[in-house]
Scaffold this active site. Structure first.
Site, PDB file in Angstrom:
ATOM      1  N   TYR A   1       0.840  -1.193   0.000  1.00  0.00           N
ATOM      2  CA  TYR A   1       0.000   0.000   0.000  1.00  0.00           C
ATOM      3  C   TYR A   1       0.879   1.250   0.000  1.00  0.00           C
ATOM      4  CZ  TYR A   1      -4.068  -2.796   1.466  1.00  0.00           C
ATOM      5  OH  TYR A   1      -5.089  -3.709   1.539  1.00  0.00           O
TER       6      TYR A   1
ATOM      7  N   TYR B   1       0.219 -10.027   0.564  1.00  0.00           N
ATOM      8  CA  TYR B   1       1.253  -9.414   1.401  1.00  0.00           C
ATOM      9  C   TYR B   1       1.217 -10.008   2.807  1.00  0.00           C
ATOM     10  CZ  TYR B   1      -2.767  -6.544   2.865  1.00  0.00           C
ATOM     11  OH  TYR B   1      -3.998  -6.116   3.308  1.00  0.00           O
TER      12      TYR B   1
ATOM     13  N   ARG C   1      -2.196 -12.126   3.417  1.00  0.00           N
ATOM     14  CA  ARG C   1      -3.555 -11.805   3.024  1.00  0.00           C
ATOM     15  C   ARG C   1      -3.801 -12.221   1.579  1.00  0.00           C
ATOM     16  NH1 ARG C   1      -7.184  -8.418   4.415  1.00  0.00           N
ATOM     17  NH2 ARG C   1      -8.346 -10.237   3.762  1.00  0.00           N
TER      18      ARG C   1
ATOM     19  N   HIS D   1      -7.084  -8.757  -2.564  1.00  0.00           N
ATOM     20  CA  HIS D   1      -8.402  -8.187  -2.294  1.00  0.00           C
ATOM     21  C   HIS D   1      -8.396  -6.700  -2.598  1.00  0.00           C
ATOM     22  CE1 HIS D   1      -6.051  -7.550   1.389  1.00  0.00           C
ATOM     23  NE2 HIS D   1      -6.779  -6.462   1.569  1.00  0.00           N
TER      24      HIS D   1
ATOM     25  N   HIS E   1     -10.484  -3.209  -1.212  1.00  0.00           N
ATOM     26  CA  HIS E   1     -11.400  -2.640  -0.223  1.00  0.00           C
ATOM     27  C   HIS E   1     -12.441  -1.768  -0.922  1.00  0.00           C
ATOM     28  CE1 HIS E   1      -8.887  -3.636   3.360  1.00  0.00           C
ATOM     29  NE2 HIS E   1      -7.903  -3.539   2.476  1.00  0.00           N
TER      30      HIS E   1
END
Length: 263
Positions: free
Chosen positions: A128, A167, A177, A180, A182
């Protein structure tokens, strides 16, 4: 509200009664979802819920006129380029292009026009653009991972982006994870805000992900997108379809009391 007596709330509703006001206005009632299909707000395997889960049982608030009037966003505040996450800072993002599209629906299966849909995600390397994300995966100068769009008259939305990478996140040993995206949505009422995650089909990391597994088994398919050959763009981008249901028995699993973390 002179002279109008509201009936007690029944077990199958969370909103106001359908009795008309003196002006003839009928306020809607929203179906209460099956408790067995609700994602728990505290899930022991997902360690951070111990800090952010409420200590008391959630209370369904009554819906009155201020809650059933839609948010006023202003069409000029959301630009067409906000829906293309692959073009930022004068260049193209690195990664597999994907077209993510679908509809936003209410509990009766009707489209929700004018809903603000916001997304955020990791880049193709699984990182991110966020101050607390410092694991050694490369940042992409042409990808900030943020997008938004307003649904059209048929409740449709679509984004062009890149498939996010998996990640590590430290929840348990060797924890990764699944890929995905959000989503945050506002429906026809301010109380209809949905914060959720869209997953990708057949991800091998599903089995050890406590966020995905916190969703009751019968509802997990609602959080997973579907590949669409029909909408896939030849020589350009794969397409994934994902409809979002804001309330009711087919409601998309959502995060309660989200605190804005990046998991």
């Amino acid at each position: 509200m002179g002279g109008v007596r509201a009936r007690p709330y029944g077990p199958g509703m969370t909103g106001t009664t359908s009795e008309a006001s003196p002006s003839g206005l009928h306020l809607p009632r929203y179906l209460r979802e099956d408790a067995a299909l609700r994602t728990p707000v505290g899930f022991p395997e997902y360690r951070s819920t111990a800090l952010r889960a409420p200590l008391r049982t959630p209370v369904d608030l009554p819906h009155r006129l201020t809650e059933v009037t839609g948010p006023v966003l202003g069409e000029d505040r959301v630009r067409p380029e906000d829906a293309d996450l692959t073009l930022r800072n004068g260049g193209e993002a690195i990664g597999q292009r994907i077209l993510v599209y679908g509809r936003v629906l209410d509990s009766d299966g009707r489209p929700v026009p004018g809903a603000l849909v916001e997304v955020w995600q990791a880049n193709a390397a699984g990182r991110y653009r966020h101050v607390v994300d410092n694991w050694p995966a490369p940042l992409d100068p042409h990808f900030d991972g943020l997008g938004r769009v307003v649904t059209d008259g048929l409740g449709r939305y679509e984004f062009m982006t890149v498939r996010p990478g998996a990640y590590p996140w430290g929840n348990h040993h060797n924890a990764w994870r699944p890929a995905h995206i959000h989503f945050s949505l506002f429906g026809r009422a301010f109380t209809q805000r949905l914060v959720t995650q869209m997953y990708f089909p057949d991800d091998p990391l599903f089995g050890q992900d406590p966020i995905y597994n916190a969703i009751p088994a019968a509802a997990r398919h609602r959080a997973v997108s579907r590949y669409s050959l029909e909408r896939t763009q030849d020589n350009w981008a794969l397409a994934l379809e994902w409809d979002v249901v804001l309330r009711g028995t087919e409601q998309t699993p959502f995060e309660t009391d989200d605190d804005g973390d990046v998991a």
